[in-house]
Design a protein around this motif. Structure first.
Motif, PDB file in Angstrom:
ATOM      1  N   SER B  72      71.170  35.566 -21.109  1.00  0.00           N
ATOM      2  CA  SER B  72      70.741  36.027 -19.809  1.00  0.00           C
ATOM      3  C   SER B  72      71.406  35.109 -18.637  1.00  0.00           C
ATOM      4  O   SER B  72      71.346  35.504 -17.402  1.00  0.00           O
ATOM      5  CB  SER B  72      69.248  35.752 -19.528  1.00  0.00           C
ATOM      6  OG  SER B  72      68.975  34.564 -20.053  1.00  0.00           O
ATOM      7  N   HIS B 103      62.349  37.178 -19.431  1.00  0.00           N
ATOM      8  CA  HIS B 103      63.400  38.256 -19.724  1.00  0.00           C
ATOM      9  C   HIS B 103      62.960  39.435 -18.864  1.00  0.00           C
ATOM     10  O   HIS B 103      63.731  40.430 -18.984  1.00  0.00           O
ATOM     11  CB  HIS B 103      63.202  38.472 -21.213  1.00  0.00           C
ATOM     12  CG  HIS B 103      62.033  39.097 -21.552  1.00  0.00           C
ATOM     13  ND1 HIS B 103      60.776  38.676 -21.852  1.00  0.00           N
ATOM     14  CD2 HIS B 103      62.090  40.632 -21.895  1.00  0.00           C
ATOM     15  CE1 HIS B 103      59.898  39.613 -22.093  1.00  0.00           C
ATOM     16  NE2 HIS B 103      60.472  40.722 -22.338  1.00  0.00           N
ATOM     17  N   ARG B 138      68.488  42.139 -25.828  1.00  0.00           N
ATOM     18  CA  ARG B 138      67.335  41.107 -25.496  1.00  0.00           C
ATOM     19  C   ARG B 138      66.911  40.352 -26.533  1.00  0.00           C
ATOM     20  O   ARG B 138      66.549  39.360 -26.634  1.00  0.00           O
ATOM     21  CB  ARG B 138      66.354  41.646 -24.585  1.00  0.00           C
ATOM     22  CG  ARG B 138      65.963  40.991 -23.384  1.00  0.00           C
ATOM     23  CD  ARG B 138      65.172  41.971 -22.425  1.00  0.00           C
ATOM     24  NE  ARG B 138      65.597  43.230 -22.109  1.00  0.00           N
ATOM     25  CZ  ARG B 138      64.990  44.153 -21.683  1.00  0.00           C
ATOM     26  NH1 ARG B 138      63.828  43.908 -21.331  1.00  0.00           N
ATOM     27  NH2 ARG B 138      65.476  45.136 -21.273  1.00  0.00           N
TER      28      ARG B 138
END
Lengths: 138, 138
Positions: B72, B103, B138
């Motif tokens: 990220s 997230h 993710r």
């Protein structure tokens, strides 16, 4: 009536309880944002925390509900309660009665800091634990 | 030389690792004291956190080391590291690069607050996760 009752406990079902029935709960001073401690909650502890507006944890060492301050008088009254993105960590914003959260008599439990490969004590004892627990075991 | 090496890792031995080899680690913004997230660390993650001066966790879902921000870009650089009274919870004070720890694209993970028996979202999304993770899962 049945639906109403279900609605009343949906928020408890939405917590992702661990395989041991527990989740971590962080207590933060609502005014200063100091992190006071981290303990564990089961479903009943969380329900009681909200019902009584004071922090109630599950003591893993004693295997029973722990009404924070029941022995030490260091009660934490609830200001607000939060849940993280994965629904598996609780954050309590609290008012720390007496200004001491830690059983060692310090303001908070995170009183050791890593400096040059050693954990060094960085916070003073504000209350003598011998006095804090004079009528109780710790 | 052997004693010297032992001294270098004594601080890791002093952590009361759980039966699964993990301890909870809380990340707090060093400047604002906002609690950003809670994750888990094993011995290697803690050692790497200190060696690299950035938060490294153990991802329980992926069962591997998680260099926070590796996908990220939301890296957490280390300001200081603390241990609680029972030696079983770590507190990291960090600088959150990019201002987003969660997230979901929010500043922190504790964005749900209990209000009238419901968890209500109280924080806005600052970064679109689809952009944050465009090159990664993710």
């Amino acid at each position: 009536m049945k639906n109403e009752r279900k609605y009343m406990t949906d928020w408890l079902d939405q917590v992702a309880w661990g395989s041991d029935g527990l989740v971590p709960a962080i207590a933060q001073d609502a005014e200063t944002n100091t992190i006071l401690m981290m303990a564990w909650m089961n479903r009943e502890a969380l329900q009681l925390t909200v019902a009584q507006q004071r922090a109630v944890y599950w003591s893993r060492s004693r295997q029973k509900l722990w009404f924070k301050g029941e022995e030490s008088s260091n009660v934490q009254t609830l200001e607000s309660i939060h849940l993280d993105c994965d629904n598996d960590v609780i954050l309590l914003k609290v008012k720390q009665i007496g200004g001491v959260a830690c059983h060692t008599g310090r303001q908070h439990c995170f009183f050791k800091q890593l400096k040059n490969n050693e954990w060094v004590v960085t916070e003073s004892v504000l209350k003598d634990p011998a006095i804090m627990y004079k009528n109780h075991e710790r």
